[in-house]
Design a protein around this motif. Sequence first.
Motif, PDB file in Angstrom:
ATOM      1  N   VAL A 101       0.805  -1.222   0.000  1.00 25.61           N
ATOM      2  CA  VAL A 101       0.000   0.000   0.000  1.00 25.61           C
ATOM      3  C   VAL A 101       0.841   1.276   0.000  1.00 25.61           C
ATOM      4  CG1 VAL A 101      -0.289   0.004   2.533  1.00 25.61           C
ATOM      5  CG2 VAL A 101      -1.993   1.116   1.072  1.00 25.61           C
ATOM      6  N   SER A 102       1.941   1.297   0.744  1.00 25.01           N
ATOM      7  CA  SER A 102       2.685   2.556   0.880  1.00 25.01           C
ATOM      8  C   SER A 102       3.927   2.619   0.018  1.00 25.01           C
ATOM      9  CB  SER A 102       3.120   2.759   2.335  1.00 25.01           C
ATOM     10  OG  SER A 102       2.028   2.639   3.193  1.00 25.01           O
ATOM     11  N   MET A 103       4.390   1.457  -0.463  1.00 26.05           N
ATOM     12  CA  MET A 103       5.671   1.488  -1.145  1.00 26.05           C
ATOM     13  C   MET A 103       5.571   1.232  -2.644  1.00 26.05           C
ATOM     14  SD  MET A 103       7.824  -0.108   2.024  1.00 26.05           S
ATOM     15  CE  MET A 103       9.428   0.268   1.429  1.00 26.05           C
ATOM     16  N   VAL A 104       4.995   0.114  -3.032  1.00 30.29           N
ATOM     17  CA  VAL A 104       4.973  -0.126  -4.479  1.00 30.29           C
ATOM     18  C   VAL A 104       3.805   0.618  -5.143  1.00 30.29           C
ATOM     19  CG1 VAL A 104       3.608  -2.278  -4.524  1.00 30.29           C
ATOM     20  CG2 VAL A 104       5.314  -1.858  -6.285  1.00 30.29           C
ATOM     21  N   ALA A 105       2.684   0.732  -4.439  1.00 29.34           N
ATOM     22  CA  ALA A 105       1.523   1.367  -5.068  1.00 29.34           C
ATOM     23  C   ALA A 105       1.805   2.794  -5.541  1.00 29.34           C
ATOM     24  CB  ALA A 105       0.314   1.312  -4.127  1.00 29.34           C
ATOM     25  N   PRO A 106       2.428   3.636  -4.701  1.00 31.95           N
ATOM     26  CA  PRO A 106       2.698   4.996  -5.192  1.00 31.95           C
ATOM     27  C   PRO A 106       3.551   5.019  -6.471  1.00 31.95           C
ATOM     28  CG  PRO A 106       3.014   4.899  -2.823  1.00 31.95           C
ATOM     29  CD  PRO A 106       2.806   3.483  -3.282  1.00 31.95           C
ATOM     30  N   THR A 137       2.004   6.413  -9.907  1.00 30.54           N
ATOM     31  CA  THR A 137       2.702   7.608 -10.392  1.00 30.54           C
ATOM     32  C   THR A 137       3.409   7.347 -11.725  1.00 30.54           C
ATOM     33  OG1 THR A 137       3.113   8.177  -8.086  1.00 30.54           O
ATOM     34  CG2 THR A 137       4.304   9.454  -9.728  1.00 30.54           C
ATOM     35  N   TYR A 138       4.053   6.192 -11.844  1.00 28.91           N
ATOM     36  CA  TYR A 138       4.888   5.958 -13.022  1.00 28.91           C
ATOM     37  C   TYR A 138       4.411   4.802 -13.904  1.00 28.91           C
ATOM     38  CZ  TYR A 138       8.028   8.897 -10.289  1.00 28.91           C
ATOM     39  OH  TYR A 138       8.559   9.917  -9.564  1.00 28.91           O
ATOM     40  N   GLY A 139       3.479   4.004 -13.384  1.00 25.63           N
ATOM     41  CA  GLY A 139       3.039   2.828 -14.129  1.00 25.63           C
ATOM     42  C   GLY A 139       2.095   3.191 -15.272  1.00 25.63           C
ATOM     43  N   ASN A 140       1.885   2.233 -16.189  1.00 24.30           N
ATOM     44  CA  ASN A 140       0.926   2.477 -17.266  1.00 24.30           C
ATOM     45  C   ASN A 140      -0.472   2.042 -16.823  1.00 24.30           C
ATOM     46  OD1 ASN A 140       0.777  -0.346 -17.601  1.00 24.30           O
ATOM     47  ND2 ASN A 140       2.537  -0.313 -19.005  1.00 24.30           N
ATOM     48  N   GLU A 141      -1.448   2.342 -17.671  1.00 26.54           N
ATOM     49  CA  GLU A 141      -2.849   2.082 -17.323  1.00 26.54           C
ATOM     50  C   GLU A 141      -3.081   0.609 -16.990  1.00 26.54           C
ATOM     51  OE1 GLU A 141      -5.901   3.508 -15.930  1.00 26.54           O
ATOM     52  OE2 GLU A 141      -4.400   4.872 -16.774  1.00 26.54           O
ATOM     53  N   ALA A 142      -2.495  -0.267 -17.823  1.00 32.03           N
ATOM     54  CA  ALA A 142      -2.692  -1.706 -17.622  1.00 32.03           C
ATOM     55  C   ALA A 142      -2.145  -2.131 -16.258  1.00 32.03           C
ATOM     56  CB  ALA A 142      -1.994  -2.481 -18.732  1.00 32.03           C
ATOM     57  N   GLN A 143      -0.990  -1.597 -15.884  1.00 36.73           N
ATOM     58  CA  GLN A 143      -0.393  -1.952 -14.587  1.00 36.73           C
ATOM     59  C   GLN A 143      -1.255  -1.459 -13.437  1.00 36.73           C
ATOM     60  OE1 GLN A 143       3.396  -0.113 -15.329  1.00 36.73           O
ATOM     61  NE2 GLN A 143       4.387  -2.048 -15.895  1.00 36.73           N
ATOM     62  N   LYS A 144      -1.790  -0.256 -13.590  1.00 40.84           N
ATOM     63  CA  LYS A 144      -2.651   0.290 -12.529  1.00 40.84           C
ATOM     64  C   LYS A 144      -3.844  -0.625 -12.317  1.00 40.84           C
ATOM     65  CE  LYS A 144      -1.418   5.048 -13.605  1.00 40.84           C
ATOM     66  NZ  LYS A 144      -1.881   6.314 -14.151  1.00 40.84           N
ATOM     67  N   GLN A 145      -4.466  -1.016 -13.440  1.00 41.30           N
ATOM     68  CA  GLN A 145      -5.677  -1.851 -13.329  1.00 41.30           C
ATOM     69  C   GLN A 145      -5.359  -3.252 -12.820  1.00 41.30           C
ATOM     70  OE1 GLN A 145      -7.977  -1.723 -16.889  1.00 41.30           O
ATOM     71  NE2 GLN A 145      -8.134   0.517 -16.822  1.00 41.30           N
ATOM     72  N   ARG A 146      -4.204  -3.725 -13.189  1.00 44.01           N
ATOM     73  CA  ARG A 146      -3.849  -5.079 -12.794  1.00 44.01           C
ATOM     74  C   ARG A 146      -3.459  -5.170 -11.313  1.00 44.01           C
ATOM     75  NH1 ARG A 146       1.304  -8.378 -15.187  1.00 44.01           N
ATOM     76  NH2 ARG A 146       1.033 -10.293 -13.969  1.00 44.01           N
ATOM     77  N   PHE A 147      -2.707  -4.169 -10.818  1.00 45.78           N
ATOM     78  CA  PHE A 147      -2.110  -4.330  -9.490  1.00 45.78           C
ATOM     79  C   PHE A 147      -2.825  -3.572  -8.364  1.00 45.78           C
ATOM     80  CE2 PHE A 147       1.559  -5.148 -12.357  1.00 45.78           C
ATOM     81  CZ  PHE A 147       1.798  -6.458 -11.966  1.00 45.78           C
ATOM     82  N   GLU A 155       6.344  -6.478 -19.724  1.00 42.90           N
ATOM     83  CA  GLU A 155       5.216  -5.630 -19.301  1.00 42.90           C
ATOM     84  C   GLU A 155       5.260  -5.366 -17.784  1.00 42.90           C
ATOM     85  OE1 GLU A 155       2.927  -8.713 -20.890  1.00 42.90           O
ATOM     86  OE2 GLU A 155       1.869  -9.168 -19.026  1.00 42.90           O
ATOM     87  N   ASN A 156       6.118  -6.070 -17.047  1.00 47.25           N
ATOM     88  CA  ASN A 156       6.237  -5.845 -15.604  1.00 47.25           C
ATOM     89  C   ASN A 156       7.266  -4.762 -15.256  1.00 47.25           C
ATOM     90  OD1 ASN A 156       4.453  -7.900 -15.521  1.00 47.25           O
ATOM     91  ND2 ASN A 156       5.674  -9.265 -14.220  1.00 47.25           N
ATOM     92  N   LEU A 157       7.831  -4.165 -16.275  1.00 51.48           N
ATOM     93  CA  LEU A 157       8.715  -3.022 -16.030  1.00 51.48           C
ATOM     94  C   LEU A 157       7.833  -1.804 -15.741  1.00 51.48           C
ATOM     95  CD1 LEU A 157      11.658  -1.697 -16.334  1.00 51.48           C
ATOM     96  CD2 LEU A 157      10.856  -1.074 -18.632  1.00 51.48           C
ATOM     97  N   VAL A 158       8.127  -1.101 -14.651  1.00 45.60           N
ATOM     98  CA  VAL A 158       7.352   0.109 -14.340  1.00 45.60           C
ATOM     99  C   VAL A 158       8.122   1.319 -14.859  1.00 45.60           C
ATOM    100  CG1 VAL A 158       6.329   1.536 -12.522  1.00 45.60           C
ATOM    101  CG2 VAL A 158       6.333  -0.947 -12.289  1.00 45.60           C
ATOM    102  N   GLY A 159       7.410   2.181 -15.572  1.00 45.49           N
ATOM    103  CA  GLY A 159       8.038   3.392 -16.104  1.00 45.49           C
ATOM    104  C   GLY A 159       9.073   3.038 -17.153  1.00 45.49           C
ATOM    105  N   GLU A 160      10.073   3.906 -17.239  1.00 47.72           N
ATOM    106  CA  GLU A 160      11.081   3.710 -18.280  1.00 47.72           C
ATOM    107  C   GLU A 160      12.228   2.846 -17.779  1.00 47.72           C
ATOM    108  OE1 GLU A 160      12.620   7.243 -20.330  1.00 47.72           O
ATOM    109  OE2 GLU A 160      10.858   8.278 -19.535  1.00 47.72           O
TER     110      GLU A 160
END
Lengths: 379, 400
Positions: free
Chosen positions: B94-99, B103-113, B225-230
């Motif tokens: 909740v406090s560490m990976v979610a932000p 903030t940096y993830g793509n739409e698919a990652q947001k919906q998935r995780f 697809e599990n890479l977050v951001g660049e």
Amino acid sequence: MDFSLTDDQLILAGSIGRFIDAEYDFESRQQITVGDEGFSREMWATFAELGITAVPFAEEDGGLDGGPIELMLIMEQLGRGLVVEPYLANIVLAGGALRRAASSGQREKWLTPIIAGELHAALAFAEPQARYDIRNVATHAGAEGGGYVLRGSKTMILNGGAANMIIVPARTSGDTADEDGITLFIVPADARGVEISPYPTVDALQAADIDFNDVTVDESAVLGDVDKGFATLQAVIDEATLAISAEAVGIMQTMHEKTVEYSKNRSQFGVPIATFQALQHRMVDTMIACEQSRSLLYWSVMLSAANDPEARHSISALKYQVGTAGIEVAREAVQLHGGMGVTWELDIAHYFKRMTAIDAMFGNADFHLDRYIDTAPTS
Amino acid sequence: MNIDFTEEEIRFQTEVREFLAGHYSEDIRSKRDEGIALTKDDMVRWQKVLYERGWFAVNWPVEHGGTGWTPLQKYIFARELAAVNAPPLIAFGVSMVAPIIYTYGNEAQKQRFLPDILASNVWWCQGYSEPGSGSDLASLKTRADRDGDHYVVNGTKTWTTLGQHADWIFCLVRTSTDVARRQEGISFLLIDMKTEGVTVRPIITIEGEHEVNEIHLEDVRVPVENLVGEEGKGWTYGKVLLQHERTNIAGVAVSQYRIDRLREKSRQSIHGAAPLSEDRNFVRKLAAIEVELKALEYTELRTLASVAVGKAPGPESSLLKIRGTEVQQAIDALMMEAAGYYALPYVPAQYALDFPDDDRIGFGAETSTSLRYFNNRKASIYGGSNEIQKNIIAKHVLGL
């Protein structure tokens, strides 16, 4: 919960700050301290013109209706400037007692000229045997012929040498350490039997020991109620403790900033000493000490401004903090300035001495840790 | 300046209190009060209680299920949770990976995780530190080599708190060594713990418990697809995350709760002995810690106030981490001192609710005091050691 200042408060802090920067640099301050009186009457008159002396008093007394927040803002700046003019003695101590307890006649006679900067005053809160216990009053006031006769000794009376009048807690009943039975008297400094021995203190302030050798005063000298002076005395000393703690926070901040600055300019082994990690971490510690002290100052000032019953408890926490963390900051500042830090020439030495005196004043860190414990709200 | 809560804040406080009175389950509370470790199920159950009320992801943006609370509301909430000794939330999801994801993830990652983090359906752990990379995190060596649609990950992560329960791990991995600065070439990768090649080995810490782990990654194939951001920007993202971590790290409310309990206990007589509250030395030590904590509370409130006017919590939050953990450890030490001999028995079997009282050696909860004391030496080491925090302040606040 709100930490922001009002526009008026910002203007107050800003104008005093600018005044200190422009007119009260360290060299000017040192000149003042070696003068005949150890402070500048001219400077004091300027304080009155600027209205700084009027801030804590009610409008009907000719004041500006300021409270603990305004007092904090003033004291922090006075600390930053190492100001030696007797603001604490005149305004916070004597003025504070008059503000709380004086009759309208007494206000007109004493408070008005104090606010105008025309009259100097002192509060004789300490006795030789009392250490920090303000209940401990052995000076005796015997009722005689419609008035009182005062006999006893007071010590460490700030501004005692310049004072035209002295507010004297004296015992009208009870035992030496009783809260009840203390009465405050207004005694003109030139009354017969008042023997004043003035001296400078380590922080370049001026104080005096005063003996009262059967000094006769009439009934109009009584400030507040007979036997019931302790509550006023305690409220005044609490406020003064808060005030010098705010001054201490101003001093800590200044010492810390000056040390950081110095470390960037002072080179040894071919590099600025600011690059040494051993020193960096110590300056981080002093920064934390400054922030933590400021936090307690705000807590305490806000409780005081709200007349919260926990205010006294918080003032002791604050005074303990500045007596420990403040002294630590001062020692580190001297240490990091190296040899220069222990010269009379450098301001750091004089900030150090003022911090030392502040810890000893109105109860040191140990005293206030105990009072913090004893005043804890019952849970 | 004004110390009072607004009417709205007082209403909010009441609302939180009422909710906790009705929903903080008795069995978890007993364990907490007795100093008994919670199971994974206890922790998840509690987090779901908060989730169902909409109060789990306090700091998230409202659109993803956050509260939209003011900083002061968050402060009040934390204080009320601590006042009933509620379990700390498991921060990794909740406090560490979610932000990082929102903030940096793509739409698919947001919906998935994000939904599964919000509902505590998925347990996350953190893969930052390595055996050779502690305070010097940028020296990390775990490699992620691109192979078609996958990264192939090899390396070892360590100090992975509660990794034994985790479904997923977020890792900083090196995707390039051909860089000017070591901080470049590091990427932020999400890895399913069930992937072949992931091994979890327990590390038993000083107090004798299994809380942290070493995680070996051997030819672990992770979809790109599990890479977050660049790719190559992971260090920047990770730094942002560390600041999130630090704003919650002072633990003021919990420390105040523990001071209050310690004071309460100090008034009790153990087997007829004079209570510790009559020992002025002890009372003064307790008071000195409490003053430091009160200062810290107001330092945190001042930080929150500057956040409320739009300033991001900057390097100043390092101060909260340093002082917060120092105070925690000072309380731990004083609790040991208060327990006296009773801090010494080491009988792990009795750290269970159903252990018969008559067989218990020592004196109630004092017997678990040492666990906390020893375990919490970690506080000044994790999240960037306190010395690293001082380096951060020295550089970014003092300009040294």
